[in-house]
Design an enzyme around this catalytic site. Structure first.
Site, mmCIF file in Angstrom:
data_model
loop_
_atom_site.group_PDB
_atom_site.id
_atom_site.type_symbol
_atom_site.label_atom_id
_atom_site.label_comp_id
_atom_site.label_asym_id
_atom_site.label_seq_id
_atom_site.Cartn_x
_atom_site.Cartn_y
_atom_site.Cartn_z
ATOM 1 N N HIS A 131 0.804 -1.233 0.000
ATOM 2 C CA HIS A 131 0.000 0.000 0.000
ATOM 3 C C HIS A 131 0.832 1.276 0.000
ATOM 4 C CE1 HIS A 131 -3.687 -2.360 1.735
ATOM 5 N NE2 HIS A 131 -3.486 -2.583 0.457
ATOM 6 N N SER A 211 -7.398 -6.590 9.818
ATOM 7 C CA SER A 211 -8.831 -6.840 9.984
ATOM 8 C C SER A 211 -9.369 -7.704 8.845
ATOM 9 C CB SER A 211 -9.583 -5.504 10.008
ATOM 10 O OG SER A 211 -9.284 -4.768 8.841
HETATM 11 P P1 NAD Z 1 -7.060 -2.287 10.277
HETATM 12 O O1 NAD Z 1 -6.915 -0.998 11.019
HETATM 13 O O2 NAD Z 1 -8.243 -2.494 9.417
HETATM 14 O O3 NAD Z 1 -7.071 -3.504 11.313
HETATM 15 C C1 NAD Z 1 -6.166 -3.625 12.345
HETATM 16 C C2 NAD Z 1 -6.309 -5.007 12.959
HETATM 17 O O4 NAD Z 1 -5.270 -5.168 13.909
HETATM 18 C C3 NAD Z 1 -7.622 -5.248 13.689
HETATM 19 O O5 NAD Z 1 -8.183 -6.470 13.264
HETATM 20 C C4 NAD Z 1 -7.207 -5.353 15.164
HETATM 21 O O6 NAD Z 1 -7.979 -6.283 15.896
HETATM 22 C C5 NAD Z 1 -5.779 -5.827 15.040
HETATM 23 N N1 NAD Z 1 -4.902 -5.477 16.165
HETATM 24 C C6 NAD Z 1 -4.974 -4.393 16.979
HETATM 25 N N2 NAD Z 1 -3.961 -4.414 17.873
HETATM 26 C C7 NAD Z 1 -3.240 -5.534 17.600
HETATM 27 C C8 NAD Z 1 -2.061 -6.101 18.182
HETATM 28 N N3 NAD Z 1 -1.428 -5.516 19.197
HETATM 29 N N4 NAD Z 1 -1.582 -7.271 17.649
HETATM 30 C C9 NAD Z 1 -2.223 -7.875 16.606
HETATM 31 N N5 NAD Z 1 -3.340 -7.369 16.032
HETATM 32 C C10 NAD Z 1 -3.832 -6.218 16.519
HETATM 33 O O7 NAD Z 1 -5.729 -2.420 9.460
HETATM 34 P P2 NAD Z 1 -5.390 -3.230 8.134
HETATM 35 O O8 NAD Z 1 -6.055 -4.557 8.167
HETATM 36 O O9 NAD Z 1 -3.912 -3.131 7.986
HETATM 37 O O10 NAD Z 1 -6.064 -2.478 6.897
HETATM 38 C C11 NAD Z 1 -6.434 -1.153 6.745
HETATM 39 C C12 NAD Z 1 -5.512 -0.216 5.997
HETATM 40 O O11 NAD Z 1 -4.954 0.643 6.958
HETATM 41 C C13 NAD Z 1 -4.315 -0.716 5.253
HETATM 42 O O12 NAD Z 1 -4.476 -0.396 3.924
HETATM 43 C C14 NAD Z 1 -3.096 0.070 5.778
HETATM 44 O O13 NAD Z 1 -2.342 0.557 4.697
HETATM 45 C C15 NAD Z 1 -3.707 1.191 6.538
HETATM 46 N N6 NAD Z 1 -3.022 1.652 7.780
HETATM 47 C C16 NAD Z 1 -1.670 1.506 7.966
HETATM 48 C C17 NAD Z 1 -1.071 1.914 9.164
HETATM 49 C C18 NAD Z 1 0.433 1.771 9.346
HETATM 50 O O14 NAD Z 1 1.165 1.842 8.365
HETATM 51 N N7 NAD Z 1 0.903 1.524 10.575
HETATM 52 C C19 NAD Z 1 -1.874 2.441 10.197
HETATM 53 C C20 NAD Z 1 -3.263 2.569 9.965
HETATM 54 C C21 NAD Z 1 -3.820 2.146 8.759
#
Ligand code: NAD
Ligand code: ZN
Length: 266
Positions: A131, A211
């Site tokens: 992404h 998720s």
């Molecule tokens: P999401 O936000 O949809 O889901 C996050 C998932 O992580 C949830 O299912 C939650 O239950 C789980 N989670 C929370 N804390 C956790 C932990 N400590 N250990 C394991 N799991 C945990 O994120 P996604 O599925 O990556 O998809 C959404 C989009 O968000 C992606 O396209 C991504 O590019 C973007 N995004 C990226 C970042 C980043 O780069 N750090 C941050 C926010 C969103």
């Protein structure tokens, strides 16, 4: 130590170890959840402060950028500030260690991430970004890449308003945007190819902190399963994936170091 976990989780970790230790081709997909313990909010966490009244469709789509480029750019400037001083957590370090260890074994590990932060790289991993990357920019019109802005120019002490100055492209005058795949946009071709290949050819697929709602990335685990792989999921919360073989319902930063310690033990 494994003993820190609940008996059910210990049993699942032991099953996962049995599966992973002899496996030769392993595909790992990470999502925002793996960076949550480093202090980077996931998309499912409620937006805070200035941004609490905006949804993803106002901030992370091509339409949103056309409608209000300043708002979208400001949000990414804010996200860069949030991420600028964050460091890898034990989950990122454990994966990097495993990759390092695999260099001297028969195991082929392919690490794919949906994250736009660079915490896997900071931990020492080689990773494919599906992404994009928060630290790269490109022209929104002609797609010319733009020189990265110095990371240390972002500080969580600074405040970001709604009206951060927009940059324009030296070649065509278009607005500069983050080099990130927004909702509704296609994934980068080479990276997607790497991910699809690794998912369809692996023996074990591990889905960590995602998720599993955002496609096409969410379809990788399904492809792996359809091609005969076993699927392990690490997430403290349930996901829509009903075909998972082993669920490690715990934070990645807790369970991954323990699992990888078991896998890499002699
Ligand atoms: P999401 O936000 O949809 O889901 C996050 C998932 O992580 C949830 O299912 C939650 O239950 C789980 N989670 C929370 N804390 C956790 C932990 N400590 N250990 C394991 N799991 C945990 O994120 P996604 O599925 O990556 O998809 C959404 C989009 O968000 C992606 O396209 C991504 O590019 C973007 N995004 C990226 C970042 C980043 O780069 N750090 C941050 C926010 C969103
Ligand atoms: Zn341009």
């Amino acid at each position: 130590m494994l003993a820190e976990l609940s008996p059910t989780l210990i049993a699942e970790v032991e099953l996962a170890t049995k599966l992973l230790k002899p496996a030769q081709r392993i595909c790992i997909l990470t999502g925002a959840g793996i960076s949550a313990e480093s202090g980077i909010p996931t998309f499912r966490d409620k937006q805070t402060g200035l941004w609490e009244n905006y949804g993803v469709e106002d901030l992370a789509t091509p339409k949103a950028f056309i409608r209000d480029p300043k708002l979208v750019w400001s949000w990414y400037q804010w996200r860069r500030q949030v991420v600028a001083d964050k460091t890898p957590n034990p989950a990122h370090h454990a994966l990097a260690q495993w990759q390092y260890h695999a260099q001297s074994t028969e195991q082929q590990l392919t690490l794919i991430t949906q994250n736009v932060d660079d915490l896997h790289e900071q931990a020492g991993s080689t990773v494919t970004h599906l992404h994009g990357n928060l630290w790269r920019h490109k022209c929104g019109q002609c797609e010319a890449p733009v020189q990265e802005q110095a990371r240390d120019s972002y500080s969580s002490q600074n405040t970001v308003g709604y009206d951060e100055a927009l940059m324009t492209c030296a070649q065509c005058g278009g607005y500069i945007r983050p080099d990130i795949v927004w909702f509704g946009e296609a994934l980068p071709v080479d990276e997607w190819h790497t991910a699809e290949n690794a998912a369809t050819n692996c023996e074990v697929f591990i889905s960590i902190g995602t998720s599993s709602l955002v496609y096409p990335a969410a379809g990788l685990a399904q492809s792996a399963k359809q091609n005969g792989a076993q699927v392990i999921e690490i997430n403290p919360n349930p996901t829509p994936n009903t075909f998972v073989d082993i669920t490690l319902a715990e934070k990645a930063g807790i369970v991954l170091p323990l699992l990888i310690e078991e896998i890499t033990a002699l």
